[in-house]
Design a protein around this motif. Structure first.
Motif, PDB file in Angstrom:
ATOM      1  N   GLU A  47      -9.888  37.258 -18.679  1.00 60.87           N
ATOM      2  CA  GLU A  47     -10.677  37.874 -17.615  1.00 60.87           C
ATOM      3  C   GLU A  47      -9.817  38.787 -16.756  1.00 60.87           C
ATOM      4  OE1 GLU A  47     -13.434  36.538 -13.771  1.00 60.87           O
ATOM      5  OE2 GLU A  47     -12.441  35.032 -15.025  1.00 60.87           O
ATOM      6  N   GLN A  48      -8.605  38.324 -16.416  1.00 58.94           N
ATOM      7  CA  GLN A  48      -7.701  39.142 -15.612  1.00 58.94           C
ATOM      8  C   GLN A  48      -7.316  40.417 -16.347  1.00 58.94           C
ATOM      9  OE1 GLN A  48      -6.901  38.758 -12.508  1.00 58.94           O
ATOM     10  NE2 GLN A  48      -8.040  36.832 -12.307  1.00 58.94           N
ATOM     11  N   VAL A  49      -7.105  40.301 -17.650  1.00 57.32           N
ATOM     12  CA  VAL A  49      -6.773  41.490 -18.437  1.00 57.32           C
ATOM     13  C   VAL A  49      -7.910  42.507 -18.374  1.00 57.32           C
ATOM     14  CG1 VAL A  49      -6.380  42.353 -20.774  1.00 57.32           C
ATOM     15  CG2 VAL A  49      -5.168  40.331 -19.976  1.00 57.32           C
ATOM     16  N   ARG A  50      -9.142  42.035 -18.486  1.00 57.07           N
ATOM     17  CA  ARG A  50     -10.289  42.948 -18.420  1.00 57.07           C
ATOM     18  C   ARG A  50     -10.380  43.629 -17.064  1.00 57.07           C
ATOM     19  NH1 ARG A  50     -12.841  38.645 -21.243  1.00 57.07           N
ATOM     20  NH2 ARG A  50     -13.783  37.892 -19.324  1.00 57.07           N
ATOM     21  N   ASP A  53      -7.667  46.286 -16.734  1.00 58.95           N
ATOM     22  CA  ASP A  53      -8.039  47.463 -17.516  1.00 58.95           C
ATOM     23  C   ASP A  53      -9.148  48.253 -16.807  1.00 58.95           C
ATOM     24  OD1 ASP A  53      -7.911  48.990 -20.084  1.00 58.95           O
ATOM     25  OD2 ASP A  53      -9.999  48.348 -20.202  1.00 58.95           O
ATOM     26  N   HIS A  54     -10.123  47.549 -16.234  1.00 58.25           N
ATOM     27  CA  HIS A  54     -11.207  48.210 -15.506  1.00 58.25           C
ATOM     28  C   HIS A  54     -10.656  48.987 -14.314  1.00 58.25           C
ATOM     29  CE1 HIS A  54     -14.311  48.330 -12.312  1.00 58.25           C
ATOM     30  NE2 HIS A  54     -15.137  48.588 -13.314  1.00 58.25           N
ATOM     31  N   THR A  55      -9.750  48.377 -13.557  1.00 61.02           N
ATOM     32  CA  THR A  55      -9.163  49.053 -12.399  1.00 61.02           C
ATOM     33  C   THR A  55      -8.388  50.294 -12.819  1.00 61.02           C
ATOM     34  OG1 THR A  55      -8.983  46.926 -11.248  1.00 61.02           O
ATOM     35  CG2 THR A  55      -7.652  48.741 -10.408  1.00 61.02           C
ATOM     36  N   ARG A 176      -7.356  40.329  -7.152  1.00 62.39           N
ATOM     37  CA  ARG A 176      -7.474  39.685  -8.462  1.00 62.39           C
ATOM     38  C   ARG A 176      -6.129  39.160  -8.946  1.00 62.39           C
ATOM     39  NH1 ARG A 176     -11.144  44.847 -10.068  1.00 62.39           N
ATOM     40  NH2 ARG A 176     -13.124  44.058  -9.264  1.00 62.39           N
ATOM     41  N   ALA A 177      -5.065  39.897  -8.645  1.00 69.10           N
ATOM     42  CA  ALA A 177      -3.734  39.409  -9.020  1.00 69.10           C
ATOM     43  C   ALA A 177      -3.401  38.123  -8.274  1.00 69.10           C
ATOM     44  CB  ALA A 177      -2.687  40.475  -8.732  1.00 69.10           C
ATOM     45  N   ALA A 178      -3.778  38.075  -6.977  1.00 70.51           N
ATOM     46  CA  ALA A 178      -3.525  36.850  -6.210  1.00 70.51           C
ATOM     47  C   ALA A 178      -4.321  35.677  -6.781  1.00 70.51           C
ATOM     48  CB  ALA A 178      -3.889  37.077  -4.743  1.00 70.51           C
ATOM     49  N   ALA A 179      -5.589  35.957  -7.170  1.00 72.52           N
ATOM     50  CA  ALA A 179      -6.390  34.892  -7.783  1.00 72.52           C
ATOM     51  C   ALA A 179      -5.782  34.438  -9.094  1.00 72.52           C
ATOM     52  CB  ALA A 179      -7.828  35.389  -8.006  1.00 72.52           C
ATOM     53  N   ARG A 180      -5.276  35.399  -9.863  1.00 68.15           N
ATOM     54  CA  ARG A 180      -4.639  35.035 -11.126  1.00 68.15           C
ATOM     55  C   ARG A 180      -3.390  34.184 -10.888  1.00 68.15           C
ATOM     56  NH1 ARG A 180      -1.060  39.272 -13.061  1.00 68.15           N
ATOM     57  NH2 ARG A 180       0.049  38.205 -11.388  1.00 68.15           N
ATOM     58  N   ARG A 300       4.973  40.762 -14.242  1.00 70.44           N
ATOM     59  CA  ARG A 300       5.721  40.891 -15.499  1.00 70.44           C
ATOM     60  C   ARG A 300       6.484  39.602 -15.814  1.00 70.44           C
ATOM     61  NH1 ARG A 300       8.109  44.828 -14.055  1.00 70.44           N
ATOM     62  NH2 ARG A 300       6.807  46.491 -14.905  1.00 70.44           N
ATOM     63  N   SER A 301       7.063  38.993 -14.771  1.00 73.54           N
ATOM     64  CA  SER A 301       7.802  37.744 -14.986  1.00 73.54           C
ATOM     65  C   SER A 301       6.879  36.627 -15.450  1.00 73.54           C
ATOM     66  CB  SER A 301       8.510  37.338 -13.698  1.00 73.54           C
ATOM     67  OG  SER A 301       9.131  36.081 -13.836  1.00 73.54           O
ATOM     68  N   ALA A 302       5.657  36.582 -14.876  1.00 73.71           N
ATOM     69  CA  ALA A 302       4.714  35.538 -15.279  1.00 73.71           C
ATOM     70  C   ALA A 302       4.332  35.658 -16.749  1.00 73.71           C
ATOM     71  CB  ALA A 302       3.459  35.605 -14.403  1.00 73.71           C
ATOM     72  N   VAL A 303       4.131  36.933 -17.205  1.00 75.89           N
ATOM     73  CA  VAL A 303       3.690  37.152 -18.588  1.00 75.89           C
ATOM     74  C   VAL A 303       4.823  36.986 -19.573  1.00 75.89           C
ATOM     75  CG1 VAL A 303       2.721  38.859 -20.177  1.00 75.89           C
ATOM     76  CG2 VAL A 303       1.774  38.608 -17.880  1.00 75.89           C
ATOM     77  N   TRP A 304       6.007  37.506 -19.240  1.00 67.85           N
ATOM     78  CA  TRP A 304       7.112  37.524 -20.204  1.00 67.85           C
ATOM     79  C   TRP A 304       8.006  36.297 -20.128  1.00 67.85           C
ATOM     80  CZ3 TRP A 304       7.443  40.642 -24.228  1.00 67.85           C
ATOM     81  CH2 TRP A 304       6.720  41.838 -24.216  1.00 67.85           C
TER      82      TRP A 304
END
Length: 496
Positions: A47-50, A53-55, A176-180, A300-304
């Motif tokens: 959902e966060q990825v979508r 991408d939308h933003t 949304r990043a904070a929610a993620r 980036r740190s969270a994903v990688w």
């Protein structure tokens, strides 16, 4: 056995069964919790990825509005100043790009009433500005200062509205990043707590089985030391011991078998989570290539780093638990196998064990020799092969760094028994750990070699079943000698 003793034994068995069942149920619950958390995190990540991408799409359309506005200005100036050679877009092309970007933005922000109001405002301002620009490009048309000022104000308003929309999208992205991040934090907390509790459950299960197994082995040793004249007492203890042995083997098999199914589910969900991370990493890479600075360091740190590290922790823990379950099952199966005595050529058996380990022996450059005179005996072939294989493999595994490895296999017959020795010049064992190394899931010294503390416990259990014992003589850095004492002719498990 007296009735009170029988009642107490049954009560102890029921308590043990309830304890094991409770640990299994708790393990199931923890595995399910970890699995559901992982699935929820996967959906949340998608959902966060979508939304990211939308933003990005909205921001791209809004930037196109600003760029098209500048192109319209440039094209208008070119027409007014009668510049013949212009490599930029024509006015009509720039105007078309502007209104297409406005409509694209309107389509992307249908779910945002505030942004829709801004789009309508930009559309109206842009239409007015386009009309004034076209009037100013009519030949022999002089523009008054008021007209120039009006065009400038309208263009400024369009730019201001576009900037306002960009800020609104960035604010939504931050929210949304904070929610993620909150979701990731909750996931890690749940995962960490579940992992710790799962390890505690596994540790509790192992402790219960170890305690029960320790009691069983202690009973066997006590039975072996009884006076031969106490035949009735020996027979009674042997019957009790066999019953207890059967029970612990059944419990070990049930615990191991029932834990395997949820463990497989966790391993499967872990693999799915690893695959789900890859598209997110690809998106971050594309964002860095197309819009440097859009993805912050924390994201980036969270994903990688954070997600792969958490998945790696889950995989390591499940793989370790899988090895423990396999070891318990192997011990359970071996305990249920019937002993089949036959005459064995110990020298030929030693050579077979060495040949089976030849690749590892040659790889490490270990010199393995056998005694010229190894006695024959009547015993179980498979059990004796497992004893020799474990001892030789341990000798090859625990070499002393910087010292060429040497292993010697010897044996002799004494008073109706056969003593088999496996001696090495490896790192040795501290005298305080001589008994510890034979305990289930216990190891000594530096833990730099793979293993779960099963091998020597298995060897001792096999030696007991064959009516024998095993001991070790060793000092640190002075190598070790393991001595297996077996009857020259196996007389059956009841006699053993």
């Amino acid at each position: 056995m007296k009735a009170p003793e029988q009642t107490e034994e049954r009560q102890a068995e029921r308590r043990f069964a309830r304890t094991v069942l409770l640990l299994i149920i708790l393990g199931f619950a923890l595995v399910m919790l970890a699995g559901l958390s992982a699935v929820g995190m996967i959906f949340r990540t998608e959902e966060q990825v979508r939304w990211v991408d939308h933003t990005q799409q909205v921001e791209s359309e809004v930037r196109t509005i600003r760029l098209a506005l500048e192109e319209m200005r440039s094209a208008r100036r070119g027409v007014v100043l009668k510049i013949r050679y212009d490599s930029g877009a024509t006015y009509d092309e720039a105007s078309g790009r502007l209104f297409r970007a406005i409509e694209g933005t309107a389509a992307l922000t249908r779910d945002n009433p505030a942004q829709q109001a801004d789009v309508r405002r930009i559309r109206a301002l842009s239409a007015t500005l386009d009309r004034l620009f076209r009037l100013s490009m009519v030949p022999n048309q002089l523009s008054s200062d008021e007209a120039v000022l009006e065009r400038q104000q309208l263009a400024g308003q369009v730019e201001a509205m576009a900037e306002k929309m960009l800020r609104a999208e960035r604010r939504l992205l931050d929210e949304r990043a904070a929610a993620r991040d909150r979701s990731v934090t909750i996931f890690f907390v749940v995962l960490g707590v579940s992992g710790v509790l799962l390890l505690l459950v596994a540790g509790g299960s192992i402790w219960v089985i170890r305690r029960y197994t320790g009691q069983l082995l202690a009973s066997r040793e006590e039975l072996r030391q009884l006076n031969e004249n106490l035949e009735d007492a020996v027979a009674e203890r042997t019957t009790d011991l066999r019953r207890a042995n059967d029970e612990i083997q059944r419990f070990a098999y049930i615990v191991s078998h029932d834990l395997r199914s949820p463990l497989v589910n966790v391993m499967g969900f872990t693999a799915e989570l690893e695959e789900a991370i890859k598209p997110l990493q690809g998106l971050i890479e594309r964002a860095d290539e197309n819009h440097p600075g859009l993805v912050d360091a924390e994201m980036r740190s969270a994903v990688w780093e954070d997600l792969p590290e958490a998945v790696g922790f889950i995989r390591t823990s499940t793989e370790k638990m899988d090895r423990l379950i396999n070891a318990i099952l192997r011990l359970s199966r071996e305990g249920r196998r019937a002993i089949t005595p036959e005459r064995l050529d110990l020298a030929a058996m030693a050579r077979g064990v060495i040949d089976a380990l030849r690749h590892r022996i040659d790889e490490l450059g270990v010199k393995v020799t056998t005694s010229d005179q190894l006695p024959d005996l009547v015993s179980d072939r498979l059990a004796l092969e497992q004893i020799l294989s474990n001892l030789v493999e341990n000798a090859v595994k625990y070499l002393k760094p910087g010292r060429p490895g040497e292993v010697w296999i010897g044996g002799r017959a004494e008073h109706g028994r056969v003593l088999i020795e496996v001696r090495d010049n490896g790192r040795g064992i501290d005298p305080r750990d001589h008994e510890r190394v034979f305990e289930l899931f216990r190891r000594s010294g530096e833990q730099d070699q793979p293993g779960e503390g099963i091998g020597l416990a298995h060897v001792r259990a096999l030696a007991y079943r064959l009516g024998g014992t095993i001991s070790v003589e060793s000092e640190l850095d002075q190598g070790a000698t393991f001595i297996v004492n077996l009857p020259a002719s196996f007389a059956g498990e009841r006699a053993a």
